[in-house]
Design a protein around this motif. Structure first.
Motif, short mmCIF file in Angstrom:
data_model
loop_
_atom_site.label_atom_id
_atom_site.label_comp_id
_atom_site.label_asym_id
_atom_site.label_seq_id
_atom_site.Cartn_x
_atom_site.Cartn_y
_atom_site.Cartn_z
N PHE A 6 0.83 -1.20 0.00
CA PHE A 6 0.00 0.00 0.00
C PHE A 6 0.86 1.25 0.00
O PHE A 6 0.54 2.24 -0.67
CB PHE A 6 -0.93 0.00 1.21
CG PHE A 6 -1.84 1.19 1.27
CD1 PHE A 6 -2.93 1.28 0.43
CD2 PHE A 6 -1.60 2.23 2.15
CE1 PHE A 6 -3.78 2.39 0.46
CE2 PHE A 6 -2.44 3.34 2.20
CZ PHE A 6 -3.52 3.41 1.35
N CYS A 164 -3.65 -5.94 0.62
CA CYS A 164 -4.31 -5.71 1.89
C CYS A 164 -4.89 -7.03 2.39
O CYS A 164 -5.27 -7.88 1.60
CB CYS A 164 -5.46 -4.71 1.76
SG CYS A 164 -5.05 -3.19 0.89
N ARG A 189 -6.64 -4.53 7.01
CA ARG A 189 -5.40 -3.88 7.41
C ARG A 189 -4.41 -4.03 6.28
O ARG A 189 -4.48 -4.97 5.48
CB ARG A 189 -4.84 -4.48 8.70
CG ARG A 189 -4.42 -5.94 8.61
CD ARG A 189 -3.91 -6.43 9.95
NE ARG A 189 -3.52 -7.84 9.90
CZ ARG A 189 -3.14 -8.54 10.97
NH1 ARG A 189 -3.09 -7.96 12.16
NH2 ARG A 189 -2.80 -9.82 10.85
N PRO A 190 -3.46 -3.11 6.14
CA PRO A 190 -2.42 -3.25 5.10
C PRO A 190 -1.44 -4.35 5.49
O PRO A 190 -1.35 -4.74 6.66
CB PRO A 190 -1.75 -1.87 5.08
CG PRO A 190 -2.04 -1.29 6.42
CD PRO A 190 -3.33 -1.87 6.90
N ARG A 191 -0.71 -4.83 4.50
CA ARG A 191 0.24 -5.92 4.76
C ARG A 191 1.63 -5.41 5.14
O ARG A 191 2.43 -6.16 5.69
CB ARG A 191 0.36 -6.81 3.52
CG ARG A 191 -0.94 -7.52 3.15
CD ARG A 191 -0.71 -8.58 2.09
NE ARG A 191 -1.96 -9.18 1.66
CZ ARG A 191 -2.60 -10.16 2.30
NH1 ARG A 191 -2.10 -10.63 3.44
NH2 ARG A 191 -3.73 -10.66 1.83
N PHE A 199 -4.75 4.82 4.39
CA PHE A 199 -5.39 3.50 4.32
C PHE A 199 -6.80 3.57 4.90
O PHE A 199 -7.74 2.97 4.37
CB PHE A 199 -4.56 2.47 5.08
CG PHE A 199 -5.10 1.07 4.96
CD1 PHE A 199 -4.84 0.30 3.85
CD2 PHE A 199 -5.88 0.54 5.98
CE1 PHE A 199 -5.36 -0.99 3.73
CE2 PHE A 199 -6.40 -0.74 5.87
CZ PHE A 199 -6.13 -1.51 4.75
N CYS A 203 -10.48 2.69 3.18
CA CYS A 203 -11.48 1.80 3.76
C CYS A 203 -12.87 2.42 3.77
O CYS A 203 -13.87 1.71 3.95
CB CYS A 203 -11.06 1.39 5.16
SG CYS A 203 -9.68 0.22 5.20
#
Length: 278
Positions: A6, A164, A189-191, A199, A203
């Motif tokens: 992201f 994500c 959640r982002p990785r 982010f 969402c």
């Protein structure tokens, strides 16, 4: 294959400046940030917010409100972001951002920059809250709730699962048994990093269209979206519910409420979109 990040999707490269009030950036949103063949609207909103924040400069202001009009649906690839500073204030600044592909404007946004809600020591609760998410969803997804990825029912449509961790409750996308309004639920959640304001703004447009509740599952183009960044997210999962007031024959509204693991309201978003054909 390298995992798409992201943070990489939000990267901007300055390419030209007419003056301090007008700046131009280049970015890229590749095939990992798409819904079907087209770039995801929430990712474009986040990228526009980042362009506004970058053009303004300084770390203390965040995109507390983003009003976006979607003018065309760009293909994955290179993007150009043209910013115009409309107001530079002590507490509030305003920046216009056009996200362009080639000579065509895809998204026009007005970004209000300010400071989100402060969470001071000892202040554990807002003065008043009608936040529906905390009682409806646990801070973390159930262990058996599958992420969008290979083999998932949404994997062929929602390509954001590559960058994500998105865990939708598929049963909430089905038509409600009693005919009531939909309440679509998911965790995300982002990785590659803790959830940040960008982010969280993405969402605010993450859910499948609420028209799934009336068996309209085709392309539902968003025309206008306004997202409010209420506070900075804590590290951990973000909880998201999507609801609506009315699905008409031509238009529908969709509201997103995004809450972090600590139960803090992070983002509210409302959009106006077109009802898919049968």
């Amino acid at each position: 294959m390298t995992t798409p990040l992201f943070s990489s999707a939000m990267a901007l490269q300055p390419v030209g400046t007419e003056d301090r009030s007008h700046q131009v950036f280049e970015g890229e949103l590749n095939e990992h940030w798409t819904i079907g063949p087209k770039v995801h609207g929430g990712v474009m909103v986040a990228l526009c917010a980042n362009a506004a924040r970058t053009a303004h400069g300084g770390d203390y202001l965040q995109p507390v409100a983003v009003s976006a009009n979607f003018l065309s649906a760009p293909d994955p690839g290179a993007m150009r972001l043209v910013t115009t500073l409309r107001k530079r204030g002590r507490r509030i600044s305003v920046v216009d951002v056009e996200l362009m592909q080639g000579d065509r404007t895809a998204v026009h946004t007005v970004v209000t920059l300010g400071e989100p809600e402060h969470h001071l020591p000892g202040e554990t609760a807002p003065l008043l809250s009608a936040n529906p998410v905390v009682d409806l969803m646990a801070p973390q997804p159930p262990a058996d709730l599958a992420p969008i990825g290979p083999g998932h029912a949404l994997a062929g449509l929602v390509h954001l699962g590559a960058g994500c961790d998105i865990r939708p409750v598929l049963s909430t996308m089905e038509p409600p048994a009693q005919g009531g309004p939909p309440v679509i639920q998911m965790w995300a959640r982002p990785r590659d990093l803790a959830p940040d304001p960008l982010f969280a703004l993405m969402c605010g447009d993450l859910s499948a269209p609420v028209t799934f509740a009336v068996d309209r599952t085709g392309w539902a183009p968003t025309v206008q979206l306004t997202a409010l960044l209420r506070s900075l997210p804590a590290d951990g999962w973000l909880r998201i519910i999507a609801t609506c007031v009315e699905i008409g024959h031509d238009w529908f509204d969709e509201d997103h409420t995004v809450v972090d693991e600590l139960g803090r309201l992070v983002v509210q978003a409302r959009q106006l979109a077109m009802v898919p054909a049968r």
